[in-house]
Structure formats: structure tokens, C-alpha cells
Design a protein around this motif. Sequence first.
Motif, PDB file in Angstrom:
ATOM      1  N   VAL A  53       0.525  -1.363  -0.261  1.00 35.59           N
ATOM      2  CA  VAL A  53      -0.449  -0.212   0.057  1.00 35.59           C
ATOM      3  C   VAL A  53       0.863   1.164  -0.134  1.00 35.59           C
ATOM      4  O   VAL A  53       0.047   2.470  -0.707  1.00 35.59           O
ATOM      5  N   VAL A  54       2.180   1.026   1.026  1.00 35.11           N
ATOM      6  CA  VAL A  54       2.881   2.131   1.007  1.00 35.11           C
ATOM      7  C   VAL A  54       3.597   2.389  -0.431  1.00 35.11           C
ATOM      8  O   VAL A  54       3.839   3.605  -1.291  1.00 35.11           O
ATOM      9  N   TYR A  55       4.380   0.890  -1.575  1.00 35.99           N
ATOM     10  CA  TYR A  55       4.261   1.005  -2.996  1.00 35.99           C
ATOM     11  C   TYR A  55       3.870   1.868  -3.666  1.00 35.99           C
ATOM     12  O   TYR A  55       4.032   2.922  -4.445  1.00 35.99           O
ATOM     13  N   LEU A  56       2.526   1.670  -3.868  1.00 37.52           N
ATOM     14  CA  LEU A  56       1.113   2.235  -4.365  1.00 37.52           C
ATOM     15  C   LEU A  56       1.328   3.737  -4.266  1.00 37.52           C
ATOM     16  O   LEU A  56       0.582   4.494  -5.144  1.00 37.52           O
ATOM     17  N   THR A  57       0.760   4.050  -3.534  1.00 33.70           N
ATOM     18  CA  THR A  57       0.472   5.424  -2.850  1.00 33.70           C
ATOM     19  C   THR A  57       1.632   6.144  -2.994  1.00 33.70           C
ATOM     20  O   THR A  57       2.039   7.782  -3.995  1.00 33.70           O
ATOM     21  N   SER A  58       3.045   5.574  -2.895  1.00 29.09           N
ATOM     22  CA  SER A  58       4.663   6.371  -2.948  1.00 29.09           C
ATOM     23  C   SER A  58       5.340   6.434  -4.405  1.00 29.09           C
ATOM     24  O   SER A  58       5.476   7.914  -4.792  1.00 29.09           O
ATOM     25  N   GLN A  59       5.128   5.236  -4.648  1.00 32.71           N
ATOM     26  CA  GLN A  59       5.746   5.666  -5.842  1.00 32.71           C
ATOM     27  C   GLN A  59       4.529   5.932  -7.727  1.00 32.71           C
ATOM     28  O   GLN A  59       5.036   5.902  -7.964  1.00 32.71           O
ATOM     29  N   GLU A  62      -1.307   6.043  -6.371  1.00 33.77           N
ATOM     30  CA  GLU A  62      -2.638   6.044  -6.552  1.00 33.77           C
ATOM     31  C   GLU A  62      -3.082   6.762  -4.999  1.00 33.77           C
ATOM     32  O   GLU A  62      -2.732   6.722  -3.828  1.00 33.77           O
ATOM     33  N   ASP A  63      -4.330   6.574  -4.919  1.00 35.16           N
ATOM     34  CA  ASP A  63      -4.969   7.474  -4.011  1.00 35.16           C
ATOM     35  C   ASP A  63      -5.493   6.571  -2.960  1.00 35.16           C
ATOM     36  O   ASP A  63      -4.878   5.119  -3.115  1.00 35.16           O
ATOM     37  N   THR A  64      -5.686   6.954  -1.406  1.00 28.49           N
ATOM     38  CA  THR A  64      -5.623   5.556  -0.419  1.00 28.49           C
ATOM     39  C   THR A  64      -6.901   4.480  -0.642  1.00 28.49           C
ATOM     40  O   THR A  64      -6.817   3.065  -0.922  1.00 28.49           O
ATOM     41  N   ASN A 440      -5.144  19.569  10.110  1.00 29.73           N
ATOM     42  CA  ASN A 440      -5.978  18.945   9.125  1.00 29.73           C
ATOM     43  C   ASN A 440      -5.427  19.154   7.422  1.00 29.73           C
ATOM     44  O   ASN A 440      -6.138  17.797   6.627  1.00 29.73           O
ATOM     45  N   GLY A 441      -3.368  18.882   8.060  1.00 26.80           N
ATOM     46  CA  GLY A 441      -3.044  18.637   6.659  1.00 26.80           C
ATOM     47  C   GLY A 441      -2.811  17.089   6.840  1.00 26.80           C
ATOM     48  O   GLY A 441      -2.651  16.809   7.760  1.00 26.80           O
ATOM     49  N   PRO A 442      -2.419  17.045   5.262  1.00 26.85           N
ATOM     50  CA  PRO A 442      -2.928  15.301   5.100  1.00 26.85           C
ATOM     51  C   PRO A 442      -1.415  14.437   5.946  1.00 26.85           C
ATOM     52  O   PRO A 442      -1.737  13.722   6.387  1.00 26.85           O
ATOM     53  N   TRP A 521     -15.562   8.332   5.199  1.00 33.07           N
ATOM     54  CA  TRP A 521     -14.977   7.826   6.111  1.00 33.07           C
ATOM     55  C   TRP A 521     -13.484   7.045   6.226  1.00 33.07           C
ATOM     56  O   TRP A 521     -12.531   7.158   6.513  1.00 33.07           O
ATOM     57  N   ILE A 522     -13.675   7.582   4.820  1.00 33.11           N
ATOM     58  CA  ILE A 522     -12.213   6.373   4.390  1.00 33.11           C
ATOM     59  C   ILE A 522     -11.077   7.952   3.305  1.00 33.11           C
ATOM     60  O   ILE A 522     -11.358   6.919   2.104  1.00 33.11           O
ATOM     61  N   GLY A 523     -10.946   8.721   3.842  1.00 33.18           N
ATOM     62  CA  GLY A 523     -10.658   9.448   2.233  1.00 33.18           C
ATOM     63  C   GLY A 523      -8.629   9.408   2.325  1.00 33.18           C
ATOM     64  O   GLY A 523      -8.143   9.320   3.356  1.00 33.18           O
ATOM     65  N   ASP A 524      -8.577  10.292   0.952  1.00 31.14           N
ATOM     66  CA  ASP A 524      -7.215  10.649   0.829  1.00 31.14           C
ATOM     67  C   ASP A 524      -6.437  10.868   2.653  1.00 31.14           C
ATOM     68  O   ASP A 524      -5.318  11.001   2.430  1.00 31.14           O
ATOM     69  N   ASN A 525      -7.195  12.285   2.556  1.00 35.02           N
ATOM     70  CA  ASN A 525      -7.166  12.797   4.265  1.00 35.02           C
ATOM     71  C   ASN A 525      -7.083  11.988   4.969  1.00 35.02           C
ATOM     72  O   ASN A 525      -7.974  12.369   5.658  1.00 35.02           O
TER      73      ASN A 525
END
Length: 581
Positions: A53-59, A62-64, A440-442, A521-525
Motif C-alpha cells: 500500500v505504501v509503494y502504490l501511494t508513494s511510487q 494511487e489514492d488511498t 488538518n493537513g494530510p 470515512w476513508i478519504g485520502d486525508n
Amino acid sequence: MEANNDYTQDGTVDLRGHPVLANKTGKWKACSFLVGYEAFERMAFYGIASNLVVYLTSQLHEDTVSSVRNVNNWSGSVWITPLLGAYVADTYLGRFWTFTFSSLIYVMGMVLLTMAVSIKILKPSCENGVCNKASTSQIGFFYASLYIIAIGAGGTKPNISTFGADQFDDFNPHEKKLKVSFFNWWMFSTFGGALLATIGLVYIQENMSWGLGYGIPTVGLIFSLIIFYIGTPTYRHKVRKSQHPAKDLFRVPIVAFANRKMELPNDSSQLHELDMQYYFTTGKRQVHHTPVFRFLDKAAMKHDNDTGSRLPCTVTQVEGAKLITGMAMIWLVTLIPSTIWAQINTLFVKQGTTLDRHLGSTFQIPAASLGSFVTLTMLLSVPMYDRYFVPFMRKKTGNPRGITLLQRLGTGFFIQILAITFAYAMEVRRMHVIKMHHINGPKEIVPMTIFCLLPQYVLLGVADVFNAIGLLEFFYDQSPEDMQSLGTTFFTSGIGLGNFLNSFLVTVVDKITGSNGGKSWIGDNMNDSHLDYYYGFLLVMSVLNLGVFLWASNRYIYKRESREMKDEFPELEGKVIDLLP
């Protein structure tokens, strides 16, 4: 003491089909070659799953919700494909050869995945830790590699554990005692591989190189296969006693439906069954009649004009279909617990990334490394369970396993409820701290140590000692004799569908709660979402599921086999073993 020329009593053979000597093959001597592979394979799987999940979002940017869904879909595929691998093993190739061909596919997938994160043309370019968006071809190659691994796992996962259990002779009292502990120590080896992945590989991936983090388990997997084949002369292989066991399974409900208008006899002895000489000659095990799913008994009703194509099924065949039906009832109530387990590599990780992860002033642990405490708890708990809990409960209950398999599962499910309750409480507290500090910030860090999540990981580790090992043993033990590979896929497919179910729930909950300008309930932030609501939803489902499990387990009847042997355990889990003259 076994004589040097004593063959195994269960009819097992070597790779060439010759009978094997009991004192030179099987038991833990043979299993020692198998557990090495299992440890490295689990290190490879968790080395990918724990941090995917970290590779998909950071590399791959992809969104959460998309990353969680893709991780669950891939994990689900890894656990679902064993259905096909088990069918091929039970019907055509046998466990050894199915495992052999599938392990080569698995290694090929690992090599391709390592290339996908290492070779410049195959991965997105990055500058100062910030990666550009991956191209369509790069994404396609990456996911193709993942799903090749899933195909390979389909043939290895259901066969390696059952092949290990085959190394113990059920007809030998001493070996049967050893087999009681087999699944505990088998899972112990898998936990060891998972621990190395969540502690070492995750750190290497995030702080050194993704290529190195995937390359190490690839090399380890190849090495473990070499060790596996060195042990070939010591392995025992079970002979298939039915050419198409699945065909017999499907035939039972078809014949029962054809006989639906017939009246069942009051005496089950009037149902069709072959004589004991047949079972003695063929080495098959007769399964006794049980008073459940009575409609299926109509498949064993005798006709006055029975001819070749209209021969009724035997009681043993009918009971095999009943076993699968009863196991399916238990399997259904494992889906929600598998959904809870899926949180370890998805939302628990995202939750941890928002917290303070520092150890000292400079060192920062990866959020996925907290999953190592699930594994570490298992490693500590398995010896305690096997060496202390089982003997203590055995004295109280007289059961060789201490408690029945379904009691073991129920205990694990209850502990899981405690874990998700704690996760919900911690998320409520995290949201309270966010409000207090006006975060507030992600990417803002919530002033709470990540170790406050530790109890939920530890509780899930304790729960898995009861339900993960218990499920694998239950489905192997209760499967019809010629369908034990297929039977253990109840365990793997339950985990797979649990991942798919979590993916479905995350997607639906996000769309419903985020529609019409609402807050998902499960947003990017994660600092401006309501993950606590989602955990509360999972908690309610878990409690309801436990109630359904208690209902189903109270109605489950363990299988009853006749065996030509003398056994120190004449009664096991309510599975009565008739000692024949």
C-alpha cells in the motif's frame, strides 16, 4: 521401536510409486526440508503485502481507496487461486508435482517484480524522493508480475502444508501423536518468515531500495527450493484412491435430487454401502452415517432395478458431500474475521503513517513494521500453546488437542473482537487529539506515538494462534480422504474472499459517505476522515458474526471413520474411530 523392514501402514509410497520404510521416511525429518521453503515463501509474500500500500501511494501515486482496493484484490487472488491448484493436485498431478510446477511460476513472478522496481525503464523516475506518475506500460508490467505470483501461489499454498501432514502415518500411534502438533509448528515457521519480512524487508524497501527489498526474498525462495528437492528421498506420497474425487462429490446431490420423491428408511443400515472387505482391500476409509443434511441420504437409497449407470452412491460418498456442506457453513463465518485480518496490511498501516514514528531523535520506523508484532506475538504464543495450554486442557477435557477445533476457532474470533474494539478506541482518541491540535493537513503528524496501536496488533497475533492454525487444521482434518488439498483451500479461499470483501466494503463505504459533498470515512486525508466509524462498523459485524458461528458450530457433527488400526486416541473431537476386529 519400529523394525527396520516395517513399511508405512497408510499405504504411502515414494516418488516412483514403491512402498516406503517407516523409519527412513516422513515424520519431522522430512518436514524439516518443507518448513524452510514455507518460511522463505512467507517472507516473500509478506515482504510484498506488508508494504504494498505504501509503494502504490508513494511510487505509483494511487489514492488511498484505490491502493487499499488493489492490495486487497491482489492478496485475495493469492488466497483464492489455491482452489484451482488443489483441484489439479487431487484429481490429476498429485501434491508434489503440482507444487513443483507452481513454484517455478512463483519464482518467475518474484524475478519479474524485482525487475519492475529496479530497472529504470520499468519503474517511474524519481527526484529527491518524489516520483513521477508511472506510465501505463510500467503499471501493467508491475501488476502482471504480482498476478503471476498469485498464480504460482495457487499451486504451492494448498499443497505444501497438506504434503507436510502426509508425512505422518495416521495408522501409527506414535506418528499420530506427532501430527497433533504438526500444524502448530508448521505455522510457527510461517510466522518466522513473516517476521523477517515485516522487520527487515520493510525497512530495506523504504530506506534503501525497493529492488533490494524484493530481491532478497527472491534469492531466498530459490535457495529454499533447492533445499526442498534435496529432501526428495525422505518424502512420502499418498496414493490417490479415487480418480475423480470431485466428480463423486457432485454426483451425490444430483442423485439425491433424482430420488427426491422416495421415502427415506428409518434405519440407516438400509442405505447402500460396500462391505468392509472392499475398504480393507483398497485401503480407503469408510465414513459412518451421520443424522445431518438428511436430504443427501437419498443419494444412497437402493432401487430394485439398479444397473451400472443407476447405481446409488455409497454412504461414504454421501458423508463426503455432507462433510463439504458442513465445512462450507463454518467457512462462511470465517469471512468477517478474514476481513479484520486484512486491516493489518491496509488501514492499520495508513493509520500508523499519521502518527509519530520516531525512535530517538533521528530513527523513524516504517508504519508497516508494526505488523511484525503480530508475527512476534504468534512466535511467542505457539510454543506456549503447544507446550503448556494443550497439556493443561488435555487433563481437563481428555481431548488430545486440549480443546476441540471449533472451540479453538471461537476463542480466536472472540479475541479478534477485542482487537477491533481497541482499534476503534484508539482511532476515537486519535480524532480527539486531531481536534485539540487543529490538525488538518494530510501530511501533518498527530502527536501520538505509533506504539499506542501496539495492543491491537498483539491481540490479532494471539487470535491468529487460535483461529489461523485452527482453521488450517480443521479443514485438513475434516476433509474427505481424497480431497484434503481441496479441503485446505477452504482456509485459503476464506482469507482471499475476506480481502475481496474488505475491498468491496472500503469502496462502497467511501462512495456512500463521500457522496453529495459529505466527508468520506476513508478519504485520502486520514486526518480529515472518520476511520473510527468504519472500525465501529467492523466491530458490529464481528459481534454478529460470532453469534452466527456459535449457532453453526453447535450444529456441526465431526466426521466418523472406520480404520483398521489400534489407536491411542480412540476418540478425537467427537470423531469416533471404530476399532475393527
